[in-house]
Design an enzyme around this catalytic site. Structure first.
Site, PDB file in Angstrom:
ATOM      1  N   ASP A 106      31.233  34.893  -4.135  1.00 56.88           N
ATOM      2  CA  ASP A 106      32.039  34.671  -3.165  1.00 56.88           C
ATOM      3  C   ASP A 106      33.371  34.900  -3.717  1.00 56.88           C
ATOM      4  OD1 ASP A 106      33.774  32.938  -1.481  1.00 56.88           O
ATOM      5  OD2 ASP A 106      32.001  32.001  -0.992  1.00 56.88           O
ATOM      6  N   LYS A 161      30.231  38.105  -0.531  1.00 53.62           N
ATOM      7  CA  LYS A 161      31.201  38.023   0.288  1.00 53.62           C
ATOM      8  C   LYS A 161      32.920  38.348   0.025  1.00 53.62           C
ATOM      9  CE  LYS A 161      30.974  33.621   2.306  1.00 53.62           C
ATOM     10  NZ  LYS A 161      31.601  32.132   2.385  1.00 53.62           N
ATOM     11  N   ASP A 201      24.119  25.421  -0.427  1.00 57.18           N
ATOM     12  CA  ASP A 201      24.338  24.087   0.012  1.00 57.18           C
ATOM     13  C   ASP A 201      25.650  23.689   0.841  1.00 57.18           C
ATOM     14  OD1 ASP A 201      25.576  24.076  -2.568  1.00 57.18           O
ATOM     15  OD2 ASP A 201      25.800  21.838  -2.219  1.00 57.18           O
ATOM     16  N   ARG A 222      19.816  23.083   1.443  1.00 56.60           N
ATOM     17  CA  ARG A 222      19.222  24.111   0.583  1.00 56.60           C
ATOM     18  C   ARG A 222      17.619  24.519   0.963  1.00 56.60           C
ATOM     19  NH1 ARG A 222      22.520  24.623  -4.185  1.00 56.60           N
ATOM     20  NH2 ARG A 222      23.389  22.538  -4.775  1.00 56.60           N
TER      21      ARG A 222
HETATM   22  C1  PRP Z   1      27.723  28.534  -5.282  1.00 58.08           C
HETATM   23  C2  PRP Z   1      26.695  29.632  -5.698  1.00 58.08           C
HETATM   24  C3  PRP Z   1      27.206  30.523  -6.794  1.00 58.08           C
HETATM   25  C4  PRP Z   1      28.782  30.301  -6.686  1.00 58.08           C
HETATM   26  C5  PRP Z   1      29.268  31.228  -5.855  1.00 58.08           C
HETATM   27  O1  PRP Z   1      27.289  27.640  -6.479  1.00 58.08           O
HETATM   28  O2  PRP Z   1      25.262  29.258  -5.926  1.00 58.08           O
HETATM   29  O3  PRP Z   1      26.731  30.358  -8.079  1.00 58.08           O
HETATM   30  O4  PRP Z   1      28.932  29.247  -5.750  1.00 58.08           O
HETATM   31  O5  PRP Z   1      30.854  31.172  -5.596  1.00 58.08           O
HETATM   32  P1  PRP Z   1      31.980  31.734  -6.200  1.00 58.08           P
HETATM   33  O6  PRP Z   1      31.611  33.356  -6.340  1.00 58.08           O
HETATM   34  O7  PRP Z   1      33.128  31.176  -5.479  1.00 58.08           O
HETATM   35  O8  PRP Z   1      32.022  31.223  -7.819  1.00 58.08           O
HETATM   36  P2  PRP Z   1      27.982  26.177  -6.439  1.00 58.08           P
HETATM   37  O9  PRP Z   1      29.048  25.976  -7.618  1.00 58.08           O
HETATM   38  O10 PRP Z   1      28.186  25.737  -5.178  1.00 58.08           O
HETATM   39  O11 PRP Z   1      26.901  25.258  -7.318  1.00 58.08           O
HETATM   40  P3  PRP Z   1      25.001  25.246  -6.694  1.00 58.08           P
HETATM   41  O12 PRP Z   1      24.556  26.779  -7.266  1.00 58.08           O
HETATM   42  O13 PRP Z   1      24.502  24.095  -7.748  1.00 58.08           O
HETATM   43  O14 PRP Z   1      25.114  25.154  -5.290  1.00 58.08           O
END
Ligand code: PRP
Length: 180
Positions: free
Chosen positions: A102, A130, A158, A164
Protein backbone atom coordinates in the site's frame (compact mmCIF):
# COMPACT_ATOMS: atom_id res chain seq x y z
CA UNK A 1 -20.02 -9.27 8.94
CA UNK A 2 -21.22 -9.61 5.34
CA UNK A 3 -23.55 -6.63 5.66
CA UNK A 4 -20.48 -4.38 6.14
CA UNK A 5 -19.16 -5.15 2.65
CA UNK A 6 -20.04 -2.68 -0.10
CA UNK A 7 -18.99 -5.00 -2.89
CA UNK A 8 -16.73 -7.92 -3.67
CA UNK A 9 -13.51 -6.85 -5.37
CA UNK A 10 -12.02 -10.32 -5.88
CA UNK A 11 -13.96 -13.55 -5.59
CA UNK A 12 -12.46 -16.75 -4.18
CA UNK A 13 -12.04 -18.02 -7.73
CA UNK A 14 -10.30 -14.84 -8.89
CA UNK A 15 -7.96 -14.92 -5.89
CA UNK A 16 -7.14 -18.57 -6.61
CA UNK A 17 -6.28 -17.73 -10.21
CA UNK A 18 -3.89 -14.96 -9.13
CA UNK A 19 -2.28 -17.22 -6.52
CA UNK A 20 -1.78 -19.95 -9.11
CA UNK A 21 -0.12 -17.49 -11.51
CA UNK A 22 2.23 -16.28 -8.80
CA UNK A 23 3.06 -19.87 -7.81
CA UNK A 24 3.97 -20.64 -11.43
CA UNK A 25 6.25 -17.62 -11.63
CA UNK A 26 7.97 -18.49 -8.34
CA UNK A 27 8.39 -22.08 -9.52
CA UNK A 28 10.09 -20.88 -12.69
CA UNK A 29 12.50 -18.71 -10.72
CA UNK A 30 13.13 -20.66 -7.49
CA UNK A 31 12.78 -24.37 -8.23
CA UNK A 32 16.51 -24.98 -7.73
CA UNK A 33 17.17 -22.35 -5.04
CA UNK A 34 15.60 -23.74 -1.84
CA UNK A 35 14.39 -20.24 -0.90
CA UNK A 36 13.29 -18.96 2.48
CA UNK A 37 9.71 -17.70 2.13
CA UNK A 38 8.88 -15.09 4.73
CA UNK A 39 5.19 -14.63 5.56
CA UNK A 40 4.40 -11.17 6.91
CA UNK A 41 1.82 -11.75 9.61
CA UNK A 42 -0.92 -11.30 10.20
CA UNK A 43 -2.33 -10.14 6.88
CA UNK A 44 -0.45 -12.54 4.57
CA UNK A 45 -1.49 -15.72 6.37
CA UNK A 46 -4.23 -16.81 3.93
CA UNK A 47 -2.21 -15.95 0.84
CA UNK A 48 0.90 -17.67 2.18
CA UNK A 49 -0.80 -20.94 2.99
CA UNK A 50 -2.55 -21.10 -0.39
CA UNK A 51 0.65 -20.17 -2.25
CA UNK A 52 3.14 -22.55 -0.63
CA UNK A 53 1.13 -25.69 -1.33
CA UNK A 54 1.42 -24.89 -5.04
CA UNK A 55 5.21 -24.76 -5.00
CA UNK A 56 6.58 -28.17 -6.02
CA UNK A 57 10.13 -27.56 -4.78
CA UNK A 58 12.13 -27.35 -1.55
CA UNK A 59 11.63 -24.16 0.43
CA UNK A 60 11.63 -23.04 4.05
CA UNK A 61 8.96 -21.13 5.94
CA UNK A 62 9.65 -18.09 8.06
CA UNK A 63 7.32 -15.66 9.77
CA UNK A 64 7.67 -12.07 10.80
CA UNK A 65 5.03 -10.03 12.56
CA UNK A 66 4.97 -6.42 11.40
CA UNK A 67 2.23 -3.89 11.75
CA UNK A 68 1.64 -0.19 11.34
CA UNK A 69 -2.09 0.28 11.01
CA UNK A 70 -3.24 -0.15 14.59
CA UNK A 71 -7.02 -0.10 14.53
CA UNK A 72 -7.70 2.35 11.70
CA UNK A 73 -7.65 2.66 7.94
CA UNK A 74 -4.60 4.95 7.84
CA UNK A 75 -1.07 3.81 8.55
CA UNK A 76 0.50 5.19 11.71
CA UNK A 77 3.65 5.66 9.62
CA UNK A 78 5.71 3.79 12.15
CA UNK A 79 6.26 0.09 11.54
CA UNK A 80 6.64 -2.21 14.53
CA UNK A 81 8.53 -5.49 14.11
CA UNK A 82 6.90 -7.67 16.74
CA UNK A 83 8.60 -10.91 15.71
CA UNK A 84 11.79 -11.38 13.69
CA UNK A 85 12.97 -14.44 11.70
CA UNK A 86 14.88 -17.26 13.42
CA UNK A 87 16.54 -18.70 10.29
CA UNK A 88 20.04 -17.56 9.35
CA UNK A 89 19.41 -15.77 6.05
CA UNK A 90 23.05 -15.23 5.13
CA UNK A 91 23.61 -16.45 1.56
CA UNK A 92 20.00 -17.62 1.19
CA UNK A 93 17.48 -16.65 -1.45
CA UNK A 94 14.64 -14.89 0.33
CA UNK A 95 11.14 -14.04 -0.86
CA UNK A 96 8.92 -11.85 1.32
CA UNK A 97 5.28 -12.84 0.97
CA UNK A 98 2.80 -10.00 1.57
CA UNK A 99 -0.93 -9.61 1.21
CA UNK A 100 -0.84 -5.95 0.15
CA UNK A 101 1.68 -3.30 -0.84
CA UNK A 102 0.00 0.00 0.00
CA UNK A 103 2.05 3.00 1.17
CA UNK A 104 5.09 0.72 1.05
CA UNK A 105 6.22 1.68 4.54
CA UNK A 106 5.97 -1.85 5.94
CA UNK A 107 7.97 -3.48 3.17
CA UNK A 108 10.45 -0.63 3.00
CA UNK A 109 11.19 -1.19 6.67
CA UNK A 110 11.26 -4.98 6.35
CA UNK A 111 13.50 -5.02 3.28
CA UNK A 112 16.03 -2.74 4.99
CA UNK A 113 15.90 -4.93 8.09
CA UNK A 114 16.25 -8.22 6.20
CA UNK A 115 19.12 -6.91 4.06
CA UNK A 116 21.22 -6.55 7.21
CA UNK A 117 21.06 -10.37 7.43
CA UNK A 118 22.98 -10.60 4.11
CA UNK A 119 20.74 -12.84 1.98
CA UNK A 120 21.99 -13.87 -1.48
CA UNK A 121 18.85 -12.28 -2.93
CA UNK A 122 15.73 -10.64 -1.58
CA UNK A 123 12.50 -10.30 -3.55
CA UNK A 124 8.94 -9.25 -2.77
CA UNK A 125 5.82 -11.17 -3.73
CA UNK A 126 2.51 -9.45 -3.00
CA UNK A 127 -1.00 -10.54 -3.82
CA UNK A 128 -2.35 -6.98 -4.01
CA UNK A 129 -0.64 -3.77 -5.07
CA UNK A 130 -2.15 -0.32 -4.53
CA UNK A 131 0.43 1.92 -6.27
CA UNK A 132 -1.71 5.06 -6.02
CA UNK A 133 -1.03 5.19 -2.27
CA UNK A 134 2.74 4.72 -2.33
CA UNK A 135 4.74 6.96 0.02
CA UNK A 136 8.15 5.43 -0.66
CA UNK A 137 9.75 4.30 -3.89
CA UNK A 138 9.21 0.58 -3.81
CA UNK A 139 8.00 -2.03 -6.28
CA UNK A 140 7.24 -5.67 -5.76
CA UNK A 141 8.96 -8.26 -7.93
CA UNK A 142 5.84 -10.41 -8.12
CA UNK A 143 2.38 -8.80 -8.09
CA UNK A 144 -0.90 -10.71 -8.19
CA UNK A 145 -3.25 -7.84 -9.00
CA UNK A 146 -3.17 -4.05 -8.97
CA UNK A 147 -6.18 -2.58 -7.18
CA UNK A 148 -7.75 0.89 -6.89
CA UNK A 149 -7.55 3.10 -3.83
CA UNK A 150 -10.32 1.47 -1.81
CA UNK A 151 -10.12 0.08 1.70
CA UNK A 152 -10.20 -3.68 1.25
CA UNK A 153 -10.74 -6.46 3.75
CA UNK A 154 -10.92 -10.23 3.71
CA UNK A 155 -8.58 -13.12 2.86
CA UNK A 156 -6.29 -12.02 5.71
CA UNK A 157 -6.79 -8.26 5.41
CA UNK A 158 -8.45 -6.61 8.39
CA UNK A 159 -10.19 -3.56 9.66
CA UNK A 160 -9.80 -3.33 13.42
CA UNK A 161 -8.63 -6.97 13.44
CA UNK A 162 -11.92 -8.18 11.94
CA UNK A 163 -12.92 -9.45 8.47
CA UNK A 164 -9.67 -11.44 7.98
CA UNK A 165 -11.72 -14.63 7.73
CA UNK A 166 -13.80 -13.55 4.74
CA UNK A 167 -12.99 -15.96 1.89
CA UNK A 168 -13.09 -13.14 -0.70
CA UNK A 169 -11.61 -9.64 -0.84
CA UNK A 170 -14.21 -6.93 -0.48
CA UNK A 171 -14.52 -3.19 -0.19
CA UNK A 172 -15.67 -2.11 3.24
CA UNK A 173 -18.63 0.27 3.48
CA UNK A 174 -17.25 3.70 4.43
CA UNK A 175 -19.96 3.97 7.11
CA UNK A 176 -18.25 1.13 8.99
CA UNK A 177 -15.03 3.03 9.55
CA UNK A 178 -16.51 6.55 9.60
CA UNK A 179 -18.85 5.67 12.47
CA UNK A 180 -17.26 2.80 14.35
C1 PRP B 1 -1.02 -4.42 6.48
C2 PRP B 1 -0.65 -5.43 5.43
C3 PRP B 1 0.76 -5.05 5.07
C4 PRP B 1 0.78 -3.56 5.29
C5 PRP B 1 0.74 -2.85 3.98
O1 PRP B 1 -0.50 -4.82 7.72
O2 PRP B 1 -0.75 -6.75 5.92
O3 PRP B 1 1.71 -5.68 5.90
O4 PRP B 1 -0.40 -3.23 6.05
O5 PRP B 1 0.59 -1.46 4.14
P1 PRP B 1 1.72 -0.39 3.84
O6 PRP B 1 2.27 -0.70 2.47
O7 PRP B 1 0.96 0.92 3.86
O8 PRP B 1 2.75 -0.47 4.91
P2 PRP B 1 -0.97 -4.18 9.12
O9 PRP B 1 0.03 -3.15 9.57
O10 PRP B 1 -2.40 -3.73 9.04
O11 PRP B 1 -0.83 -5.44 10.09
P3 PRP B 1 -1.50 -6.89 9.87
O12 PRP B 1 -0.69 -7.60 8.80
O13 PRP B 1 -1.38 -7.54 11.20
O14 PRP B 1 -2.93 -6.69 9.43
Amino acid sequence: MLQDIERVLLTQEEIAAHVAQLAARLTADYAEKDPVLICVLKGAVNFFKDLVVQLPFHCEYEFVVASSYGGGTQTSGSVQLRKDVFTDLRGRHVVVIEDILDTGLTLDFLVAHLKTKEPASLKICTLLDKPSRRRVELQADYVGVTIPNEFVVGYGLDYNEHYRNLPFIGILKPAVYSHP
